[in-house]
Design a protein around this motif. Structure first.
Motif, PDB file in Angstrom:
ATOM      1  N   ILE A   1     -13.473  -1.996  -0.794  1.00 40.74           N
ATOM      2  CA  ILE A   1     -12.519  -3.090  -0.645  1.00 40.74           C
ATOM      3  C   ILE A   1     -13.289  -4.393  -0.794  1.00 40.74           C
ATOM      4  O   ILE A   1     -14.198  -4.692  -0.018  1.00 40.74           O
ATOM      5  N   PHE A   2     -12.935  -5.156  -1.814  1.00 38.17           N
ATOM      6  CA  PHE A   2     -13.537  -6.459  -2.070  1.00 38.17           C
ATOM      7  C   PHE A   2     -12.550  -7.537  -1.641  1.00 38.17           C
ATOM      8  O   PHE A   2     -11.360  -7.428  -1.921  1.00 38.17           O
ATOM      9  N   TYR A   3     -13.041  -8.578  -0.999  1.00 44.06           N
ATOM     10  CA  TYR A   3     -12.141  -9.676  -0.650  1.00 44.06           C
ATOM     11  C   TYR A   3     -12.727 -11.003  -1.113  1.00 44.06           C
ATOM     12  O   TYR A   3     -13.935 -11.202  -1.157  1.00 44.06           O
TER      13      TYR A   3
ATOM     14  N   ASP B   1     -17.605  -8.709   0.652  1.00 41.54           N
ATOM     15  CA  ASP B   1     -17.220 -10.089   0.390  1.00 41.54           C
ATOM     16  C   ASP B   1     -17.668 -10.387  -1.043  1.00 41.54           C
ATOM     17  O   ASP B   1     -18.855 -10.244  -1.366  1.00 41.54           O
ATOM     18  N   MET B   2     -16.736 -10.772  -1.907  1.00 40.00           N
ATOM     19  CA  MET B   2     -17.118 -11.040  -3.297  1.00 40.00           C
ATOM     20  C   MET B   2     -18.173 -12.129  -3.390  1.00 40.00           C
ATOM     21  O   MET B   2     -18.922 -12.191  -4.363  1.00 40.00           O
ATOM     22  N   MET B   3     -18.268 -12.957  -2.370  1.00 37.75           N
ATOM     23  CA  MET B   3     -19.268 -14.015  -2.357  1.00 37.75           C
ATOM     24  C   MET B   3     -20.684 -13.432  -2.405  1.00 37.75           C
ATOM     25  O   MET B   3     -21.616 -14.087  -2.854  1.00 37.75           O
ATOM     26  N   ASP B   4     -20.824 -12.175  -1.972  1.00 42.10           N
ATOM     27  CA  ASP B   4     -22.135 -11.530  -1.985  1.00 42.10           C
ATOM     28  C   ASP B   4     -22.516 -11.011  -3.366  1.00 42.10           C
ATOM     29  O   ASP B   4     -23.651 -10.566  -3.571  1.00 42.10           O
ATOM     30  N   GLY B   5     -21.580 -11.034  -4.312  1.00 43.99           N
ATOM     31  CA  GLY B   5     -21.879 -10.699  -5.700  1.00 43.99           C
ATOM     32  C   GLY B   5     -22.287  -9.267  -5.955  1.00 43.99           C
ATOM     33  O   GLY B   5     -23.140  -9.008  -6.800  1.00 43.99           O
TER      34      GLY B   5
ATOM     35  N   ALA C   1     -21.453  -2.396  -7.108  1.00 44.95           N
ATOM     36  CA  ALA C   1     -20.595  -1.489  -6.342  1.00 44.95           C
ATOM     37  C   ALA C   1     -19.379  -1.043  -7.154  1.00 44.95           C
ATOM     38  O   ALA C   1     -18.602  -0.216  -6.691  1.00 44.95           O
ATOM     39  N   LEU C   2     -19.221  -1.557  -8.359  1.00 46.51           N
ATOM     40  CA  LEU C   2     -18.103  -1.159  -9.224  1.00 46.51           C
ATOM     41  C   LEU C   2     -18.477   0.122  -9.967  1.00 46.51           C
ATOM     42  O   LEU C   2     -18.989   0.088 -11.083  1.00 46.51           O
ATOM     43  N   ASP C   3     -18.226   1.237  -9.331  1.00 47.02           N
ATOM     44  CA  ASP C   3     -18.592   2.562  -9.851  1.00 47.02           C
ATOM     45  C   ASP C   3     -17.318   3.315 -10.214  1.00 47.02           C
ATOM     46  O   ASP C   3     -16.446   3.502  -9.353  1.00 47.02           O
ATOM     47  N   PRO C   4     -17.169   3.767 -11.453  1.00 44.42           N
ATOM     48  CA  PRO C   4     -15.970   4.504 -11.845  1.00 44.42           C
ATOM     49  C   PRO C   4     -15.697   5.764 -11.022  1.00 44.42           C
ATOM     50  O   PRO C   4     -14.576   6.267 -11.008  1.00 44.42           O
ATOM     51  N   ALA C   5     -16.678   6.280 -10.319  1.00 44.73           N
ATOM     52  CA  ALA C   5     -16.465   7.460  -9.482  1.00 44.73           C
ATOM     53  C   ALA C   5     -15.704   7.116  -8.204  1.00 44.73           C
ATOM     54  O   ALA C   5     -15.186   8.002  -7.523  1.00 44.73           O
ATOM     55  N   ASP C   6     -15.617   5.834  -7.880  1.00 47.81           N
ATOM     56  CA  ASP C   6     -14.974   5.375  -6.655  1.00 47.81           C
ATOM     57  C   ASP C   6     -13.669   4.646  -6.972  1.00 47.81           C
ATOM     58  O   ASP C   6     -13.354   4.376  -8.129  1.00 47.81           O
ATOM     59  N   PHE C   7     -12.929   4.313  -5.914  1.00 45.08           N
ATOM     60  CA  PHE C   7     -11.706   3.529  -6.067  1.00 45.08           C
ATOM     61  C   PHE C   7     -11.974   2.139  -5.507  1.00 45.08           C
ATOM     62  O   PHE C   7     -12.697   1.987  -4.517  1.00 45.08           O
TER      63      PHE C   7
ATOM     64  N   LEU D   1      -9.604 -18.589  -8.570  1.00 46.21           N
ATOM     65  CA  LEU D   1     -10.100 -17.692  -7.540  1.00 46.21           C
ATOM     66  C   LEU D   1     -10.897 -18.522  -6.538  1.00 46.21           C
ATOM     67  O   LEU D   1     -11.441 -19.571  -6.895  1.00 46.21           O
ATOM     68  N   PRO D   2     -10.996 -18.075  -5.292  1.00 40.50           N
ATOM     69  CA  PRO D   2     -11.873 -18.771  -4.341  1.00 40.50           C
ATOM     70  C   PRO D   2     -13.305 -18.799  -4.878  1.00 40.50           C
ATOM     71  O   PRO D   2     -13.701 -17.939  -5.676  1.00 40.50           O
ATOM     72  N   ALA D   3     -14.108 -19.746  -4.429  1.00 38.94           N
ATOM     73  CA  ALA D   3     -15.453 -19.990  -4.978  1.00 38.94           C
ATOM     74  C   ALA D   3     -16.296 -18.731  -5.122  1.00 38.94           C
ATOM     75  O   ALA D   3     -16.839 -18.464  -6.189  1.00 38.94           O
ATOM     76  N   GLY D   4     -16.455 -17.941  -4.087  1.00 34.51           N
ATOM     77  CA  GLY D   4     -17.288 -16.748  -4.169  1.00 34.51           C
ATOM     78  C   GLY D   4     -16.748 -15.723  -5.151  1.00 34.51           C
ATOM     79  O   GLY D   4     -17.505 -15.023  -5.825  1.00 34.51           O
ATOM     80  N   SER D   5     -15.439 -15.642  -5.247  1.00 28.58           N
ATOM     81  CA  SER D   5     -14.822 -14.705  -6.190  1.00 28.58           C
ATOM     82  C   SER D   5     -15.038 -15.162  -7.623  1.00 28.58           C
ATOM     83  O   SER D   5     -15.238 -14.336  -8.520  1.00 28.58           O
ATOM     84  N   THR D   6     -14.989 -16.458  -7.841  1.00 23.00           N
ATOM     85  CA  THR D   6     -15.234 -16.995  -9.180  1.00 23.00           C
ATOM     86  C   THR D   6     -16.618 -16.592  -9.658  1.00 23.00           C
ATOM     87  O   THR D   6     -16.788 -16.121 -10.782  1.00 23.00           O
ATOM     88  N   GLU D   7     -17.612 -16.763  -8.804  1.00 22.49           N
ATOM     89  CA  GLU D   7     -18.989 -16.398  -9.166  1.00 22.49           C
ATOM     90  C   GLU D   7     -19.113 -14.893  -9.409  1.00 22.49           C
ATOM     91  O   GLU D   7     -19.806 -14.460 -10.325  1.00 22.49           O
ATOM     92  N   PHE D   8     -18.447 -14.082  -8.590  1.00 22.55           N
ATOM     93  CA  PHE D   8     -18.459 -12.624  -8.753  1.00 22.55           C
ATOM     94  C   PHE D   8     -17.972 -12.261 -10.150  1.00 22.55           C
ATOM     95  O   PHE D   8     -18.613 -11.498 -10.873  1.00 22.55           O
ATOM     96  N   PHE D   9     -16.830 -12.829 -10.555  1.00 25.22           N
ATOM     97  CA  PHE D   9     -16.269 -12.488 -11.856  1.00 25.22           C
ATOM     98  C   PHE D   9     -17.024 -13.131 -13.011  1.00 25.22           C
ATOM     99  O   PHE D   9     -17.097 -12.558 -14.096  1.00 25.22           O
ATOM    100  N   GLU D  10     -17.624 -14.303 -12.808  1.00 23.02           N
ATOM    101  CA  GLU D  10     -18.478 -14.880 -13.851  1.00 23.02           C
ATOM    102  C   GLU D  10     -19.657 -13.962 -14.126  1.00 23.02           C
ATOM    103  O   GLU D  10     -19.999 -13.706 -15.283  1.00 23.02           O
ATOM    104  N   GLU D  11     -20.287 -13.463 -13.061  1.00 28.46           N
ATOM    105  CA  GLU D  11     -21.415 -12.538 -13.209  1.00 28.46           C
ATOM    106  C   GLU D  11     -20.961 -11.240 -13.886  1.00 28.46           C
ATOM    107  O   GLU D  11     -21.631 -10.720 -14.780  1.00 28.46           O
ATOM    108  N   LEU D  12     -19.802 -10.740 -13.472  1.00 32.21           N
ATOM    109  CA  LEU D  12     -19.285  -9.508 -14.057  1.00 32.21           C
ATOM    110  C   LEU D  12     -18.985  -9.679 -15.540  1.00 32.21           C
ATOM    111  O   LEU D  12     -19.370  -8.855 -16.372  1.00 32.21           O
ATOM    112  N   LEU D  13     -18.324 -10.773 -15.891  1.00 28.42           N
ATOM    113  CA  LEU D  13     -17.974 -11.001 -17.296  1.00 28.42           C
ATOM    114  C   LEU D  13     -19.210 -11.239 -18.155  1.00 28.42           C
ATOM    115  O   LEU D  13     -19.250 -10.862 -19.322  1.00 28.42           O
TER     116      LEU D  13
END
Length: 147
Positions: A5-7, A35-39, A43-49, A62-74
Motif C-alpha cells: 500500500i503506497f500513500y 510513503d511514496m515520499m520515500d521513493g 517495491a513495484l514487483d509484478p508478483a505482488d499486488f 500529485l502531492p510533492a513526495g508522490s510527484t518525485e516517486f512517479f518522476e523517478e518511476l517514469l
C-alpha cells in the motif's frame, strides 16, 4: 502474495485511508505500507499486488513526495507488465476541473508502463459527508474480493 500500500498525502488524509485499509488487505497476504515520499519504486514487483491511496494537490497535481516517486518511476521506465494495482483517490468537488486528478494521474502512469488496474478507481470527495476511512475499508473489501 504480498500487498504493498503506497500513500501520497499532503494533509495526512490519504495516509489515514491507507492505514484504515491495512487490516483488510492483510486478509489477502502480507502487507507493507509505503510513503511514496520515500521513493521505493523497487517495491513495484509484478508478483505482488499494489494499492495507491493518493490525494490531489494544488491545481490537480500529485502531492510533492508522490510527484518525485512517479518522476523517478517514469525516468526508469520499467516494464510493469503483469503488475496489478488499485487506486483510492482523494479530492474535493469544489475543484471541478481537477477533482481527483491525482488518482487519474497514477492510473495513467502505471498503465502507460504496462500495469493493469484492478477494480474501479475510487474517488473520495472531501466536500461530502462520507467518512474517508470507512469508505477506504469498504472499497478495500471490494478489491480484496477481486484479487
Amino acid at each position: 502474495m504480498s500487498v504493498h500500500i503506497f500513500y501520497g498525502s499532503s494533509t495526512g488524509t490519504a495516509e489515514g485511508a491507507a492505514n484504515a485499509m491495512f487490516d483488510v488487505f492483510a486478509k489477502a497476504g502480507s502487507v507493507e505500507l509505503h510513503d511514496m515520499m520515500d521513493g521505493e519504486i523497487d517495491a513495484l514487483d509484478p508478483a505482488d499486488f499494489h494499492v495507491f491511496s493518493c490525494a490531489t494537490y494544488g491545481e490537480g497535481e500529485l502531492p510533492a513526495g508522490s510527484t518525485e516517486f512517479f518522476e523517478e518511476l517514469l525516468e526508469a521506465a520499467p516494464d510493469l507488465t503483469g503488475l496489478r494495482f488499485a487506486v483510492f483517490g482523494l479530492g474535493d468537488t469544489i475543484y471541478v476541473d481537477t477533482y481527483n486528478a491525482g488518482g487519474k494521474t497514477i492510473v495513467k502512469h502505471l498503465t502507460g508502463l504496462g500495469a493493469t488496474q484492478v477494480g474501479d478507481r475510487f474517488e473520495h470527495d472531501n466536500s461530502g459527508t462520507d467518512d474517508v476511512d470507512e469508505k477506504a475499508v469498504e472499497w478495500a473489501e471490494e478489491i480484496v474480493g477481486q484479487i
